[in-house]
Design an enzyme around this catalytic site. Structure first.
Site, PDB file in Angstrom:
ATOM      1  N   ASP A  98      28.655  47.256   6.329  1.00 26.07           N
ATOM      2  CA  ASP A  98      27.211  47.137   6.572  1.00 26.07           C
ATOM      3  C   ASP A  98      26.668  48.543   6.804  1.00 26.07           C
ATOM      4  OD1 ASP A  98      26.980  44.221   6.514  1.00 26.07           O
ATOM      5  OD2 ASP A  98      28.335  44.329   8.213  1.00 26.07           O
ATOM      6  N   HIS A 144      37.560  43.103  11.182  1.00 26.37           N
ATOM      7  CA  HIS A 144      37.211  43.138  12.612  1.00 26.37           C
ATOM      8  C   HIS A 144      38.401  43.642  13.436  1.00 26.37           C
ATOM      9  CE1 HIS A 144      34.500  39.735  11.206  1.00 26.37           C
ATOM     10  NE2 HIS A 144      33.639  40.546  11.781  1.00 26.37           N
ATOM     11  N   GLY A 163      31.654  48.473  11.212  1.00 35.92           N
ATOM     12  CA  GLY A 163      32.323  48.592   9.912  1.00 35.92           C
ATOM     13  C   GLY A 163      31.417  49.247   8.880  1.00 35.92           C
TER      14      GLY A 163
END
Ligand code: PAF
Length: 306
Positions: A147, A34, A144
């Site tokens: 996924d 993240h 990201g």
């Protein structure tokens, strides 16, 4: 750093800022993956807004909505240290008040892979992402690679609905042994965590074969499956090869449906993706083939590009 709890507060904040806005939507339990999205957003934009919301509509019955890790204080500290300007952290009631009845559905590419296993998942994702886009009106939104299907679905939605936001795709962040970072890795026991490296090992094997010239999808998939089958704690949900641009299916385990049996053509980039269970925990991973495309530029050019 502004901490905003309601849609109204985000709308009011958005009116006070001008210039480019980078949006990083998350469900919290933040890790280095993240923070790498935040870093890209910081580099590209004048302002960065991060959202932390465990979105109930993307969890199916019996999935881990209640158990999903929630670490708000630690997350806020990480975001403040990373130079984020505002964090939006609403409650489910703020986002889906009584009487709520509107959803956004992307029809076809949501039916396979994760969509086949989690039939209501992508409807929840596209609905919340659309709402976050409406509230934050970002110039660029960051997602990201891990996924990968989510990225393809969101890019499809953005094109189909003429949403004026650019989508940036940031390569998967990995632990030192290759395991893709995920908020769900905390569910793994020590033994499962040690076995979980088989996902990235399997992908590396397939990638090496591809670079040696192997183009038979079943051979690439079998290389991944062999690596995972060596781990008694690992159970394959699926391993698949799709075209990277459209997710057109080429081959999938366990159906042994080899499609046409050959790759579309040598130049068409592919997405190799897999989901493996360790007890109740499902881990996802993927790679583009050829391997050198697993960069922000390569992913943006090909993954879900239509
Ligand atoms: O990838 C995630 O964390 C979520 O699916 C997202 C995009 C934040 C929507 O809830």
């Amino acid at each position: 750093m502004h901490i905003l709890h309601t849609p109204e507060a985000l709308i009011a904040y958005r009116k006070t800022v001008s210039g480019t806005i980078g949006l990083v939507p998350t469900m919290g339990a933040l890790h280095a993956g993240h923070l790498s999205l935040v870093e890209h957003a910081r580099d590209d934009n004048r302002h960065v807004i991060t959202t932390i919301f465990v979105n109930p509509t993307q969890f199916g019955q019996g999935e881990d909505f209640a158990a999903y890790p929630r670490t708000l204080d630690a997350d806020l500290q990480k975001l403040a240290d990373a130079g984020v300007d505002a964090v939006f952290t609403p409650t489910p009631d703020n986002m889906y008040p009584q009487g709520y009845q509107t959803y956004v559905t992307v029809e076809h590419i949501t039916q396979q892979l994760e969509g086949a296993m989690r039939p209501t998942h992508f409807r929840g994702v596209t609905t919340i992402v659309n709402k976050l886009f409406n509230l934050a009106q970002p110039t660029i939104a960051y997602f990201g690679q891990k996924d990968a299907q989510q990225v393809c679905v969101i890019r499809r939605m953005v094109r189909d609905l003429h949403i004026p936001t650019e989508i940036a795709i940031i390569p998967t962040a990995r632990e030192a042994d290759g395991l893709a970072m995920s908020s769900r890795n905390v569910y793994l026991s020590g033994e499962q965590r040690a076995s979980a490296v088989c996902l990235s090992r399997g992908m590396m094997r397939a990638s090496a074969l591809y670079h040696e010239g192997e183009r038979q999808p079943h051979r690439l998939l079998q290389a991944v499956a062999d690596e995972i089958d060596n781990e008694p704690l690992a159970q394959i949900d699926y391993i698949a090869v799709n075209t990277a641009r459209t997710l057109a299916p080429i081959a999938v385990i366990p159906d042994m449906d080899w499609g046409r049996g050959d790759m579309p053509n040598d130049d068409e980039p592919l997405l190799l993706s897999l989901t493996v269970r360790f007890g109740k925990t499902r881990l996802l991973d993927n790679t583009l083939l050829p391997h050198h495309l697993n960069t922000r530029a390569g992913l943006t050019q090909f993954l879900g590009a239509g």
